[in-house]
Design an enzyme around this catalytic site. Structure first.
Site, mmCIF file in Angstrom:
data_model
loop_
_atom_site.group_PDB
_atom_site.id
_atom_site.type_symbol
_atom_site.label_atom_id
_atom_site.label_comp_id
_atom_site.label_asym_id
_atom_site.label_seq_id
_atom_site.Cartn_x
_atom_site.Cartn_y
_atom_site.Cartn_z
ATOM 1 N N PHE A 29 -2.360 78.225 62.515
ATOM 2 C CA PHE A 29 -1.667 77.083 61.928
ATOM 3 C C PHE A 29 -2.140 76.912 60.476
ATOM 4 O O PHE A 29 -3.344 76.989 60.214
ATOM 5 C CB PHE A 29 -1.953 75.819 62.741
ATOM 6 C CG PHE A 29 -1.073 74.664 62.346
ATOM 7 C CD1 PHE A 29 0.248 74.598 62.767
ATOM 8 C CD2 PHE A 29 -1.559 73.653 61.534
ATOM 9 C CE1 PHE A 29 1.064 73.541 62.387
ATOM 10 C CE2 PHE A 29 -0.748 72.595 61.155
ATOM 11 C CZ PHE A 29 0.566 72.541 61.585
ATOM 12 N N ASP A 81 -9.156 74.863 68.038
ATOM 13 C CA ASP A 81 -8.144 73.849 67.749
ATOM 14 C C ASP A 81 -7.277 73.704 68.998
ATOM 15 O O ASP A 81 -6.618 74.655 69.434
ATOM 16 C CB ASP A 81 -7.306 74.288 66.543
ATOM 17 C CG ASP A 81 -6.349 73.187 66.083
ATOM 18 O OD1 ASP A 81 -5.922 72.376 66.928
ATOM 19 O OD2 ASP A 81 -6.030 73.158 64.875
ATOM 20 N N TYR A 130 -0.857 63.175 68.222
ATOM 21 C CA TYR A 130 0.578 62.808 68.242
ATOM 22 C C TYR A 130 1.466 63.816 68.947
ATOM 23 O O TYR A 130 2.664 63.670 68.971
ATOM 24 C CB TYR A 130 1.092 62.544 66.817
ATOM 25 C CG TYR A 130 0.818 63.649 65.809
ATOM 26 C CD1 TYR A 130 1.619 64.787 65.780
ATOM 27 C CD2 TYR A 130 -0.213 63.546 64.892
ATOM 28 C CE1 TYR A 130 1.382 65.798 64.860
ATOM 29 C CE2 TYR A 130 -0.467 64.552 63.962
ATOM 30 C CZ TYR A 130 0.335 65.668 63.954
ATOM 31 O OH TYR A 130 0.081 66.669 63.047
ATOM 32 N N LYS A 131 0.881 64.881 69.521
ATOM 33 C CA LYS A 131 1.699 65.869 70.229
ATOM 34 C C LYS A 131 1.764 65.469 71.707
ATOM 35 O O LYS A 131 2.368 64.470 72.045
ATOM 36 C CB LYS A 131 1.146 67.267 69.977
ATOM 37 C CG LYS A 131 1.382 67.678 68.517
ATOM 38 C CD LYS A 131 0.715 68.959 68.116
ATOM 39 C CE LYS A 131 1.057 69.249 66.647
ATOM 40 N NZ LYS A 131 0.071 70.080 65.983
ATOM 41 N N ARG A 179 11.932 77.149 68.459
ATOM 42 C CA ARG A 179 10.816 76.765 69.328
ATOM 43 C C ARG A 179 11.239 75.591 70.210
ATOM 44 O O ARG A 179 11.679 74.555 69.717
ATOM 45 C CB ARG A 179 9.624 76.367 68.457
ATOM 46 C CG ARG A 179 8.341 76.152 69.218
ATOM 47 C CD ARG A 179 7.195 75.880 68.287
ATOM 48 N NE ARG A 179 7.336 74.591 67.621
ATOM 49 C CZ ARG A 179 6.333 73.924 67.042
ATOM 50 N NH1 ARG A 179 5.124 74.449 67.032
ATOM 51 N NH2 ARG A 179 6.531 72.756 66.461
HETATM 52 C C1 LIG Z 1 -0.221 69.948 64.669
HETATM 53 C C2 LIG Z 1 -1.395 70.778 64.311
HETATM 54 C C3 LIG Z 1 -2.326 70.327 63.378
HETATM 55 C C4 LIG Z 1 -2.055 69.049 62.672
HETATM 56 O O1 LIG Z 1 -2.939 68.724 61.664
HETATM 57 P P1 LIG Z 1 -2.735 67.349 60.905
HETATM 58 O O2 LIG Z 1 -3.954 67.196 60.124
HETATM 59 O O3 LIG Z 1 -2.498 66.284 61.922
HETATM 60 O O4 LIG Z 1 -1.509 67.454 60.054
HETATM 61 C C5 LIG Z 1 -3.443 71.114 63.139
HETATM 62 N N1 LIG Z 1 -3.620 72.290 63.786
HETATM 63 C C6 LIG Z 1 -2.723 72.751 64.682
HETATM 64 C C7 LIG Z 1 -2.964 74.032 65.380
HETATM 65 C C8 LIG Z 1 -1.582 72.010 64.955
HETATM 66 O O5 LIG Z 1 -0.682 72.474 65.826
#
Ligand SMILES: *Cc1c(COP(=O)(O)O)cnc(C)c1O
Length: 407
Positions: free
Chosen positions: A125, A194, A219-220, A366
């Site tokens: 990511f 992560d 938030y997911k 997705r």
């Molecule tokens: C959604 C996501 C993030 C989000 O990071 P933010 O700091 O909330 O924008 C980070 N890492 C992964 C792998 C994600 O899927």
């Protein structure tokens, strides 16, 4: 048995069906993007209303003590802990995933003097890779990327930290946490996982695999609302050596003594930086409570059933798509990703039909299967819509070929 009959049977036998009504989803929307922004629990609005009207409006500053604001970050961290195989004292809810990555990457580098390499994979990511750049600029880190197949062989005496995302955001492929954590430890490196696409959908056992650090998103699948606070995990055995660089007053051992000199709080409380975002945490707590009530094992079982049923429904409609997610449901997170040259307009055409998935550049459609609030009927309907968009070439329309800022 027809597809319609099978769909009805699956919904009738679904032990999680009663939970669907605990979410407030719009009519005629099939929401396949809970992996990007989780749906709204019905209990969130009343909780927010109470926090704003009563705790803030009437309680004012007193609510830091009287309404439990001061230890909210620890309390919610403690509720996330069982979802990821951690002890309550090892998890805290704070900041964004990005900021938590920075704190923990930096802390890991500090624990491995003489080593500077942060090892990750290309295509991780973006924010995970970008957060290393700031430390590189300061001369504290060196980024190294290696493909999945080559990761273990690339662990050498320069690697301070192996940093990976458990469920890949694009393909949904799972890493073997246990094997990679072990390999990193054997090379003298630490590991940061992560869990943004895992927490609340796929069981994780941080303690069992002997992980060092983890971060994840609120938030997911945790349904904490847009921009919800994230969480950070540090294994108990590292608490004594933990030193993170964002030395704000909320991470101080005694913030309300107002000393001139910083002294870190003893445990994960040190990961706090500024004042906790109480309203954001209020919404997050509702989501975490609901997901914890349903239970991650049941969520995982339903997630696998939903994605499997989608693939079956699609196959029955005679559509063959290029699946980039693992075909074994145990080897993927709660999503299916398909590669198609026209993935962007296909996604837009689906959204116009009320089927909300997302597009990930350059060519991935997705579809997320958040198990807490989807019916099997949603799944067969979504597959039908996708088949119709493709066979009718509906995606060719001009309106579906204009790019928006957020995909
Ligand atoms: C959604 C996501 C993030 C989000 O990071 P933010 O700091 O909330 O924008 C980070 N890492 C992964 C792998 C994600 O899927």
């Amino acid at each position: 048995m027809s597809l319609a009959e099978r769909t009805r049977e699956l919904d009738a036998a679904d032990p999680l069906a009663p939970f669907i009504d605990r979410f407030d989803l719009p009519e005629r929307v099939i929401y396949l993007d809970g992996n990007s922004l989780g749906a709204l629990p019905r209990a969130t609005m009343p909780a927010m209303e109470r926090a704003v009207r009563e705790e803030w409006g009437k309680g004012l500053i007193r609510s830091w003590n009287d309404a439990g604001w001061f230890d909210m970050a620890q309390r919610i961290g403690g509720k996330i802990a069982p979802l990821i195989g951690a002890a309550p004292s090892e998890v805290i809810a704070c900041d964004s995933t990005s900021v938590n990555l920075f704190k923990l990457i930096s802390a890991a580098l500090d624990m491995r003097p003489g080593r500077k390499v942060v090892l990750s994979e290309p295509g991780n990511f973006p924010t995970d890779l970008y957060m290393v750049a700031g430390l590189e600029r300061q001369g504290l880190a060196v980024r190294r990327l290696a493909s999945r197949e080559e990761l273990a062989g690339t662990l050498d005496e320069d690697v301070a930290l192996l940093m990976l995302t458990h469920v890949h955001y694009k393909t949904g492929a799972l890493h073997d946490m246990r094997a990679l954590t072990k390999a990193a430890h054997q090379a003298g490196a630490l590991v940061l996982w992560d869990l943004s696409h895992s927490t609340g959908a796929v069981p994780v056992d941080l303690g069992g695999v002997n992980a060092d650090f983890a971060v994840g998103c609120g938030y997911k699948y945790l349904c904490g609302g847009p921009g919800a606070p994230a969480f950070a995990y540090v294994a108990e055995r590292h608490h004594a050596d933990l030193a993170q660089p964002l030395t704000g007053w909320f991470g101080h051992a005694a913030p309300f003594d107002f000393f001139d000199d910083y002294e870190a709080a003893p445990g994960v409380e040190q990961l706090l930086c500024g004042t906790s975002p109480v309203l954001g945490l209020t919404a997050l707590e509702v989501g975490v409570d609901l997901i914890a009530e349903i239970g991650v094992e049941r969520l995982h079982a339903k997630s696998r059933a939903l994605s499997g049923f989608f693939l079956k429904s699609l196959a029955e409609s005679g559509i063959a798509l290029d699946l980039v997610s693992p075909s074994d449901s145990l080897a993927r997170g709660s999503q299916l990703s398909f590669r198609h040259e026209q993935a962007y307009p296909i996604c837009q055409a689906l959204i116009a039909r009320g089927v909300i998935g997302d597009f990930r550049a350059p060519d991935i459609l997705r579809l997320g299967f958040a198990p807490a609030y989807l019916r099997f009927a949603d799944i067969s309907e979504a597959a039908r819509h996708l088949a119709e968009v493709l066979t009718g070439e509906e995606w060719r329309r001009d309106e579906f070929n204009r790019r928006a800022a957020v995909t």
